[in-house]
Design a protein around this motif. Structure first.
Motif, PDB file in Angstrom:
ATOM      1  N   PHE A 215       0.634  -1.211   0.037  1.00 29.38           N
ATOM      2  CA  PHE A 215       0.203   0.025   0.061  1.00 29.38           C
ATOM      3  C   PHE A 215       0.833   1.296   0.019  1.00 29.38           C
TER       4      PHE A 215
ATOM      5  N   PRO B 229       0.317   5.420   0.668  1.00 26.48           N
ATOM      6  CA  PRO B 229      -0.708   6.488   0.871  1.00 26.48           C
ATOM      7  C   PRO B 229      -0.780   7.617  -0.429  1.00 26.48           C
TER       8      PRO B 229
ATOM      9  N   MET C 223      -8.132   2.181  -2.171  1.00 31.24           N
ATOM     10  CA  MET C 223      -8.748   1.817  -0.912  1.00 31.24           C
ATOM     11  C   MET C 223      -8.904   3.056  -0.162  1.00 31.24           C
ATOM     12  N   GLN C 224     -10.186   3.256   0.096  1.00 29.37           N
ATOM     13  CA  GLN C 224     -10.548   4.726   0.994  1.00 29.37           C
ATOM     14  C   GLN C 224     -10.960   4.022   2.442  1.00 29.37           C
ATOM     15  N   THR C 225     -10.115   4.793   3.280  1.00 34.00           N
ATOM     16  CA  THR C 225     -10.388   4.351   4.851  1.00 34.00           C
ATOM     17  C   THR C 225     -10.518   5.770   5.711  1.00 34.00           C
ATOM     18  N   PRO C 226     -10.877   5.545   6.722  1.00 33.54           N
ATOM     19  CA  PRO C 226     -11.037   6.715   7.746  1.00 33.54           C
ATOM     20  C   PRO C 226      -9.651   7.288   8.010  1.00 33.54           C
ATOM     21  N   GLU C 227      -8.624   6.508   7.888  1.00 36.84           N
ATOM     22  CA  GLU C 227      -7.280   7.052   8.130  1.00 36.84           C
ATOM     23  C   GLU C 227      -6.803   7.725   6.719  1.00 36.84           C
TER      24      GLU C 227
ATOM     25  N   ASP D  19      -6.615   7.891   2.164  1.00 35.79           N
ATOM     26  CA  ASP D  19      -6.816   7.173   0.954  1.00 35.79           C
ATOM     27  C   ASP D  19      -5.493   6.402   0.635  1.00 35.79           C
ATOM     28  N   PHE D  20      -5.406   5.323   0.048  1.00 38.29           N
ATOM     29  CA  PHE D  20      -4.295   4.469  -0.410  1.00 38.29           C
ATOM     30  C   PHE D  20      -4.505   3.806  -1.848  1.00 38.29           C
TER      31      PHE D  20
ATOM     32  N   CYS E  54      -3.460   0.269  -3.263  1.00 37.94           N
ATOM     33  CA  CYS E  54      -3.389  -1.006  -3.171  1.00 37.94           C
ATOM     34  C   CYS E  54      -2.661  -1.522  -4.397  1.00 37.94           C
TER      35      CYS E  54
END
Length: 116
Positions: free
Chosen positions: A7, A9, A50-54, A56-57, A59
């Motif tokens: 991954f 960021p 991949m979008q997360t609360p932390e 976007d990444f 993969c």
């Protein structure tokens, strides 16, 4: 053949720029990208968002005969596309050429395939 998933960021505020870069690669720069993969010895690459609360990444899945050599080739190539791509890595992900020259960015713990 070696394969790896990892991954990277997407730096805050850079998602639209990342999407524009992907569209440029899939469109007018496609042939340059294919030549780059061939120079690096990459047999396959898959990039997913991949979008997360932390944050976007991206993969990534890479497959090559020699992954370390592939990343080193990208890190040191003077081909105009590779230079442009490295600039994108710094701007969008914070990844530098020096980071690509070390060991692959992730360690594989197991790799299962039912293909003989």
């Amino acid at each position: 053949m070696e394969c790896i998933t990892w991954f990277a960021p997407i730096l805050p505020g850079k998602l639209d720029e990342w999407k524009a870069m992907v569209e440029e690669i899939k469109g007018p720069r496609w042939e340059e990208q294919v030549r780059s993969w061939k120079r690096m010895g990459v047999a396959r690459e898959v990039a997913s968002l991949m979008q997360t609360p932390e944050g976007d990444f991206v993969c990534l899945f890479h497959e090559a005969e020699d992954l370390a050599k592939a990343y080193q080739t990208l890190a040191t190539s003077e081909d105009p596309f590779d230079v442009w791509f490295r600039e994108q890595l710094v701007s969008l992900h914070g990844l530098t050429a020096e980071m690509l020259q070390g060991p692959p960015p992730a360690e594989v713990f197991f790799d299962y395939s039912d293909a003989g």
